[in-house]
Scaffold this motif. Structure first.
Motif, mmCIF file in Angstrom:
data_model
loop_
_atom_site.group_PDB
_atom_site.id
_atom_site.type_symbol
_atom_site.label_atom_id
_atom_site.label_comp_id
_atom_site.label_asym_id
_atom_site.label_seq_id
_atom_site.Cartn_x
_atom_site.Cartn_y
_atom_site.Cartn_z
ATOM 1 N N GLY A 297 24.647 -28.784 -84.979
ATOM 2 C CA GLY A 297 25.293 -29.379 -83.818
ATOM 3 C C GLY A 297 24.389 -30.307 -83.043
ATOM 4 N N GLU A 298 23.094 -30.014 -83.014
ATOM 5 C CA GLU A 298 22.153 -30.858 -82.279
ATOM 6 C C GLU A 298 22.051 -32.262 -82.870
ATOM 7 O OE1 GLU A 298 18.664 -28.443 -82.387
ATOM 8 O OE2 GLU A 298 19.109 -27.471 -80.461
ATOM 9 N N ASP B 76 31.063 -35.585 -80.582
ATOM 10 C CA ASP B 76 31.156 -34.149 -80.889
ATOM 11 C C ASP B 76 32.554 -33.623 -80.570
ATOM 12 O OD1 ASP B 76 30.332 -31.581 -81.602
ATOM 13 O OD2 ASP B 76 29.539 -31.149 -79.600
ATOM 14 N N ASN C 33 27.741 -29.267 -80.641
ATOM 15 C CA ASN C 33 26.432 -29.470 -80.042
ATOM 16 C C ASN C 33 26.262 -28.497 -78.871
ATOM 17 O OD1 ASN C 33 24.237 -30.503 -78.437
ATOM 18 N ND2 ASN C 33 24.476 -32.470 -79.472
#
Length: 276
Positions: free
Chosen positions: A106-107, A114, A119
């Motif tokens: 997610g980062e 997103d 994230n």
């Protein structure tokens, strides 16, 4: 008992998506959602086909991307999509490679792209009431309650499940609607008693038939987010037959939360495209 038809609600949202997609395309912009497939999991591929088919009906381009060569290849794929100005939204299907967590993947997804709230910053923004995208499944719960005109302000809500995809974010979304939320999980004592006090139950455990008549107070609304595949087919957390004479409303499985979730991913893609 009233059945909350997610398919009809998704169709209503879809009409909005079609109109907005047409406006974007007239302005020279094709809203585009990238779906990253990290493995050959049949369920993930089946869901990707559903997204593709639905996207095609509402004017959103859906691009599947294979990233099955391991963790490094997956992150490289996400990074390339993050840098691509033609891609408006990114989702990564699960399960992920064993060496990667959802947080790590997610980062690599920019918050602006997103559209499924993967994230960690997206969840943080949700907690603080800042603009951003919530996980679509959690958002679908509130969307269904809103469209069904089921009051959330002041309602007692029991959320069963505390995961980062549904339980935690849906609790934050419901708090933002002024509900009084109790989050339950596998260590909760007297779960049946707590659930029976609720005006709304949201169950997201994946345990087939967990929610029986004893969980539900007369007239309560039950949102069944759980899905599992059994010999009888796709089922949810709720024993629908057992609660039929008690509950006031229920989302069916299939046909409840799922269709709304898919359409919200596409609506989020439209919103991400408009923000460019």
């Amino acid at each position: 008992m009233r059945l909350l038809d997610g398919r009809s609600m998704a169709a209503e949202i879809g009409r909005y998506v079609i109109d907005e997609a047409e406006r974007l395309m007239l302005a020279g912009k094709t809203p585009t959602l990238a779906v990253v497939l990290p493995n050959a999991d049949p369920a993930a591929r089946s869901y990707t086909h559903i997204i593709e088919r639905t996207a095609g009906k509402v004017g959103v381009r859906c691009e599947p991307h294979e990233a099955t060569a391991g963790a490094a290849a997956l992150l490289d794929t996400v990074d390339a999509l993050a840098a691509d100005p033609l891609v408006d939204g990114i989702i990564v299907q699960t399960p992920l490679p064993a060496e990667l967590s959802s947080r790590e993947v997610g980062e690599h997804i920019p918050v602006a792209k997103d559209v499924d709230g993967m994230n960690p910053e997206s969840l943080g923004r949700l907690a603080l009431g800042l603009p951003g995208f919530a996980p679509a499944t959690a958002a679908a719960v509130v969307e269904i309650l809103t469209r069904a005109r089921i009051p959330m302000a002041g309602a007692r809500v029991c959320v069963i499940g505390r995961g980062p995809v549904v339980g935690k974010p849906v609790s934050l979304l419901l708090l933002a609607e002024d509900a009084t939320v109790t989050v339950c999980h596998s260590h909760t004592k007297d779960l049946v008693t707590i659930a029976h006090e609720a005006d709304i139950i949201v169950s997201a455990t994946g345990v087939p038939g967990l929610i029986g008549a004893g969980f539900v107070r007369p007239g309560a609304t039950v949102i069944d987010v759980g899905t599992a595949v059994t010999a009888a087919g796709q089922v949810g957390d709720v024993d629908a037959a057992a609660i039929a004479s008690v509950a006031g409303a229920l989302t069916p499985v299939p046909g409840g939360v799922g269709p709304v979730t898919t359409m919200l991913l596409l609506r989020n893609t439209i919103r991400a495209a408009r923000a460019d």
